[in-house]
Enzyme design. Sequence first.
Site, PDB file in Angstrom:
ATOM      1  N   HIS A   3      -4.250   5.762   0.703  1.00 23.27           N
ATOM      2  CA  HIS A   3      -4.446   5.009  -0.538  1.00 23.27           C
ATOM      3  C   HIS A   3      -4.383   3.502  -0.312  1.00 23.27           C
ATOM      4  O   HIS A   3      -3.533   3.006   0.405  1.00 23.27           O
ATOM      5  CB  HIS A   3      -3.357   5.419  -1.547  1.00 23.27           C
ATOM      6  CG  HIS A   3      -3.423   4.690  -2.848  1.00 23.27           C
ATOM      7  ND1 HIS A   3      -2.386   3.921  -3.332  1.00 23.27           N
ATOM      8  CD2 HIS A   3      -4.418   4.611  -3.768  1.00 23.27           C
ATOM      9  CE1 HIS A   3      -2.731   3.410  -4.503  1.00 23.27           C
ATOM     10  NE2 HIS A   3      -3.954   3.809  -4.786  1.00 23.27           N
ATOM     11  N   HIS A  39      -6.973  -5.018  -4.516  1.00 21.46           N
ATOM     12  CA  HIS A  39      -6.441  -4.299  -5.679  1.00 21.46           C
ATOM     13  C   HIS A  39      -5.789  -5.259  -6.659  1.00 21.46           C
ATOM     14  O   HIS A  39      -6.154  -5.320  -7.826  1.00 21.46           O
ATOM     15  CB  HIS A  39      -5.435  -3.233  -5.225  1.00 21.46           C
ATOM     16  CG  HIS A  39      -5.001  -2.316  -6.326  1.00 21.46           C
ATOM     17  ND1 HIS A  39      -4.168  -2.723  -7.360  1.00 21.46           N
ATOM     18  CD2 HIS A  39      -5.282  -1.016  -6.571  1.00 21.46           C
ATOM     19  CE1 HIS A  39      -3.971  -1.715  -8.178  1.00 21.46           C
ATOM     20  NE2 HIS A  39      -4.632  -0.663  -7.727  1.00 21.46           N
TER      21      HIS A  39
END
Length: 271
Positions: A3, A39
């Site tokens: 991830h 992100h």
Amino acid sequence: MGHMVNAIAQIDEFVNLGANSIETDVSFDSSANPEYTYHGVPCDCRRWCKKWEYFNNFLKALRKATTPGDSKYHEKLVLVVFDLKTGSLYDNQASDAGKKLAKSLLQNYWNNGNNGGRAYIVLSIPNLAHYKLIAGFKEALTSEGHPELMDKVGYDFSGNDDIGDVANAYKEAGVTGHVWQSDGITNCLLRGLDRVRKAVANRDSSNGYVNKVYYWTVDKRQSTRDALDAGVDGIMTNYPDVIADVLNESAYKAKFRIASYDDNPWETFKN
């Protein structure tokens, strides 16, 4: 599935921990160009949210990591999920974003169709209204003379929408295969497996749209076991070594294994 792999150095890091797949965030500029692998805040607990690269630089490093014969090659790395941060775009920019994303991948990852990276790619879109990104992506590859590369591309709508609504979005997009269905939430919060079970039921039905189901973000052994028991095909994690450990447990090692390049990621597994 590792991830939030957004820095080039993290490709080696996550694969060396046992990941055969990585997820990378893609942010767009105001003209719908893919700009950074980034992100930002907030992100998962116990993770640094601000690692980043220029998107095209990341693609070049990813190409090396997935091209046999390259000094940086990882045979194990077979699937990449691009988490497309399209929330910054207007709905009417989705098609353009798809076209520009395809051209970036064609040039920097697929090496213009000449012995580029071999990993399968999943385009993960957070908003059902952005389904035209898929058609834009396909249109660009076709106009650039490489429609065959669509064989390496799959799709995911990642917004935890109702399964029926997701099915309708794929119908609008003209998609009839290569579908990974995600379900999940940040590791900071708890989420049950009700929707995962609905996605698995869709996958296993004779008329479903789902080929594979993955669950995110799973960092603990017990939640890994729960996801496997629910019948998922993939698990996204910050700790690939934890998933690998559970897969080696006697209850699971006869039933599950890490997928290799010879496994077709668009084919529904029948046991």
